[in-house]
Design a protein around this motif. Sequence first.
Motif, mmCIF file in Angstrom:
data_model
loop_
_atom_site.group_PDB
_atom_site.id
_atom_site.type_symbol
_atom_site.label_atom_id
_atom_site.label_comp_id
_atom_site.label_asym_id
_atom_site.label_seq_id
_atom_site.Cartn_x
_atom_site.Cartn_y
_atom_site.Cartn_z
ATOM 1 N N THR A 80 82.406 26.056 55.091
ATOM 2 C CA THR A 80 82.645 27.742 56.064
ATOM 3 C C THR A 80 80.753 28.353 55.636
ATOM 4 O OG1 THR A 80 83.551 29.733 55.557
ATOM 5 C CG2 THR A 80 83.962 28.774 54.178
ATOM 6 N N ARG A 140 80.893 31.605 57.380
ATOM 7 C CA ARG A 140 81.494 32.939 57.721
ATOM 8 C C ARG A 140 82.379 33.183 57.503
ATOM 9 N NH1 ARG A 140 78.747 31.373 63.790
ATOM 10 N NH2 ARG A 140 80.930 29.364 63.570
ATOM 11 N N ARG A 141 82.156 34.411 56.630
ATOM 12 C CA ARG A 141 83.925 35.189 56.432
ATOM 13 C C ARG A 141 84.798 35.465 57.322
ATOM 14 N NH1 ARG A 141 83.396 38.450 52.077
ATOM 15 N NH2 ARG A 141 85.169 39.712 52.198
ATOM 16 N N SER A 142 84.617 35.296 58.356
ATOM 17 C CA SER A 142 85.410 35.062 59.044
ATOM 18 C C SER A 142 86.435 33.393 59.527
ATOM 19 C CB SER A 142 85.456 35.503 61.026
ATOM 20 O OG SER A 142 83.999 34.131 61.598
ATOM 21 N N SER A 194 88.190 31.412 56.944
ATOM 22 C CA SER A 194 88.780 31.694 56.298
ATOM 23 C C SER A 194 89.724 30.733 55.883
ATOM 24 C CB SER A 194 88.537 32.698 55.192
ATOM 25 O OG SER A 194 89.122 33.296 55.693
ATOM 26 N N LYS A 235 90.617 34.061 50.336
ATOM 27 C CA LYS A 235 90.509 35.375 50.014
ATOM 28 C C LYS A 235 89.542 35.853 48.623
ATOM 29 C CE LYS A 235 94.751 36.348 48.391
ATOM 30 N NZ LYS A 235 95.917 36.902 47.523
ATOM 31 N N LEU A 275 86.464 36.319 49.544
ATOM 32 C CA LEU A 275 85.245 35.363 49.494
ATOM 33 C C LEU A 275 83.890 36.240 48.671
ATOM 34 C CD1 LEU A 275 85.786 34.057 52.835
ATOM 35 C CD2 LEU A 275 86.035 32.670 50.592
ATOM 36 N N ARG A 276 82.949 36.644 48.263
ATOM 37 C CA ARG A 276 82.037 37.040 47.503
ATOM 38 C C ARG A 276 80.627 36.922 48.706
ATOM 39 N NH1 ARG A 276 81.595 33.721 43.620
ATOM 40 N NH2 ARG A 276 79.246 32.514 44.014
ATOM 41 N N ASP A 277 79.911 38.197 48.806
ATOM 42 C CA ASP A 277 79.580 38.554 49.881
ATOM 43 C C ASP A 277 78.193 37.716 49.732
ATOM 44 O OD1 ASP A 277 80.592 40.931 51.083
ATOM 45 O OD2 ASP A 277 80.121 41.882 49.827
ATOM 46 N N PHE A 331 77.496 35.065 51.940
ATOM 47 C CA PHE A 331 77.956 34.068 53.193
ATOM 48 C C PHE A 331 76.057 35.789 53.840
ATOM 49 C CE2 PHE A 331 82.082 33.655 51.999
ATOM 50 C CZ PHE A 331 82.418 32.212 52.647
ATOM 51 N N LYS A 383 79.958 25.836 52.792
ATOM 52 C CA LYS A 383 81.164 26.133 51.012
ATOM 53 C C LYS A 383 82.454 25.702 51.590
ATOM 54 C CE LYS A 383 77.695 28.834 48.897
ATOM 55 N NZ LYS A 383 76.920 27.566 48.122
ATOM 56 N N GLY A 390 85.481 31.386 46.712
ATOM 57 C CA GLY A 390 86.821 32.849 46.909
ATOM 58 C C GLY A 390 87.344 33.837 45.286
#
Length: 780
Positions: free
Chosen positions: A671, A673-675, A677, A685, A687-689, A692, A703, A721
């Motif tokens: 992944t 992108r945070r979307s 997951s 859950k 996921l660190r800024d 991304f 990742k 995360g």
Amino acid sequence: MLTLQNVQKKHLTAFGLRQLTLLSVCLFLMSQPAAADEVLLKDGTLLDGTAVKVPGLTASVVNRNVKGNVRIDQFWMIDDDVRRYFVNRLLVEDVLESDDLARQITFDLKHQRTSRKAGPSTVGGFSQIEPFDQFGRRTVFLTVNQERTPIIQGITELRPNSFKVDSLTHQWEYYLDTYTLQPEILLSLIEQASNRSDPNERKAAVVFFVQAKMLKQAEAELDRISEEFPELKDWAEDYRSQIYEARARESFHEIDSRRKAGQHQLAITFAKATPVDKVSGTLYRTSREILAEYEEALQKRDEVVLMLDMLQAKIDEKQADKLRSLRAKLLAELTIDTIDRLNPFLRSKVDDSLSPDQKLALAYSGWVLGEANAILDLNEAILLWKARFLTLEFLRNAEDPLHDDELIEQLTGLEFIGMERIVQMIPLLPPPLMGPFLPPGQIDQRVVPVSADEAPTSYSIMLPPGYSPHREYPLLVVLRASGRTENETLNWWGGNQQKQGWSQRRGYIVIAPKYCDEIATSYGGNTTAHEVVTKSIQDVRKRYRIDSDRVYLAGHGMGGDACLDIGMSRPDWFAGVIPITGVCGRICNYYWENGPDLSWYLVNGDRDRTTLDTNANVLNTMMKHRQNVILCVYKSRGYESYYEEQEKIFAWMQLQQRPPLSEVKEFEAGTMRRSESSFNWIDAKGLRDDLFPADIYSQRKAKPIFGKATPGNVVYAQVPGSGVTVWLAPELVDFDERIQIRFNMKRGRNEFIQPSIKTMLTRLRETGDRKRLYWAKVEL
């Protein structure tokens, strides 16, 4: 011609090997096939054409696959004049040689050339296409350097499978499928290219039509021969019987397809219309057997009605009262597709050892749980119907959590009802939220909420003929090209009310999500489109009977671009992805490993911009890793819709299914992108800024999110995360034993985990996915 096989036998330096390999590929790609083969893939797909082994998809990637003096032809290329298919050689089951092409009838035509200007190196799509006239000429218009350029074309060669189109004003030629030519134009061209007073050439025309599978035209030509050449009447009648046989076989193929699609009335109509009195005994018996099976199903239905009435008159009045409403619902849902649920009940007719109560229990329990799980206790069967009602109520209730608890309390309080029984009944439930019934070819639109901070979106939907909420249907999700509407895209795949398209003929529900703005001209990696597509799928699964293991994603142009991104980002949602003239974005370089079990069917033209070269690197890598990929490249053609490929695409989709949960006990997906997951049975859950950044392409790699369930009831979850939700099912773990869950390589919980009906039904209500039922979830 310098062939690949000859190059392989020579002793060359590493430099010379690479150069000659590149030359041999280029020479081969410019040549025309001389023989026909049938290439059978391991998934059952059949590809026709000249088959040769090649070391790469394009000349530009051959050097990547040729290392030093070692060369491996990793791909089969199958050329049928019009297009070339590329597949990994390890996905091929067999290659059957055929001399059909050598026996084919061909007709040559001549045209006056007016110029030999250079042809278009890329074809960005036709701005206008005029139809072929009776002499086989037409004018097409391309936009070249922002100018509308007319190109005059003429048909110079006719073959049963393809015809050659040559530019009379430019250097540009290619082949089209013969069936795309209007029959009256084809006949006109054959008349011009042959001596109509020569009996042998008239016979050749008949054979041509038969080889082209244009049996109606072959029969008409036979009629003319019988009238104009009385001496050939016996030959014509003998050949006519062969045509009747071929037409009957085509008809039976269509009947079988309609039956599999649940279009039983159409199948009966076709079966009755087949001229069985003029075909072989085998086909005659096949026709009679088809009609007999349908007659038997109708007789079974009548027998069910009669048996229910007779038996319910023999039982206690209080019990009979409880069954009256159940009887009405059962008969309302009774169809040819559902009659098998009552097989134990129908067999009990001749079993005198069973009481009326027991026989009725077989009917009502079999209806709820399926014939394999029918029981003999009528009181228990009545409780199953109450459990069915409560389950549907829970799946419909999405607004009131207090009502959820009340329904679960009632459901778990029922005697004889547990998790196993609920799991058995779920596949047979009608849709919780009934969508509107639509006539074939009619389009409806539904508004769908996306998320709290996003405006609602919508999708358009088309149903197949004979849709029933009591059988499963495959779902095709289609994404429009720039300049097209959602409704136009549905019509491309499904036809309209006047003429059925392939999705209607093969029994697919089709939706077109509004994944982009009306004025959008490119996809651009907009991840909102991902949520629009998934939310649309979830919504339609709740309203119509969708087979979640047979959901397919397809798109043209920018819709094809989106297909490549969404398919690799959400591989566990789909059984197959079909990008047509789509381009692999940069994200594909990072995501191609995400779906090793996902099947791909890509269609492009080799003069479509730089699409083929852009896609070749990613596809070459995917195919080398044995992913199920078919690349279809139309020769000397550019940015088009490629309607001709539809029949083959639907035949391919029939063979593709999402793997069962038991086969994804171990997976890894990347992944960026945070979307993105959630994959399969793991939700990441926290996921660190910093993982991304805004520019995802500044990262070196995606990742990983990793999941593994081992036979010893040890579950590993690894995510970038702070937490994870692990969804569990019997396909993954044994709930009778302790379950140990390790999160990011640390020892976590080690305990007995109790299945929860509420957890399972809440997840089902959210996703609508009946094929992956999770009995428990663990939050870490």
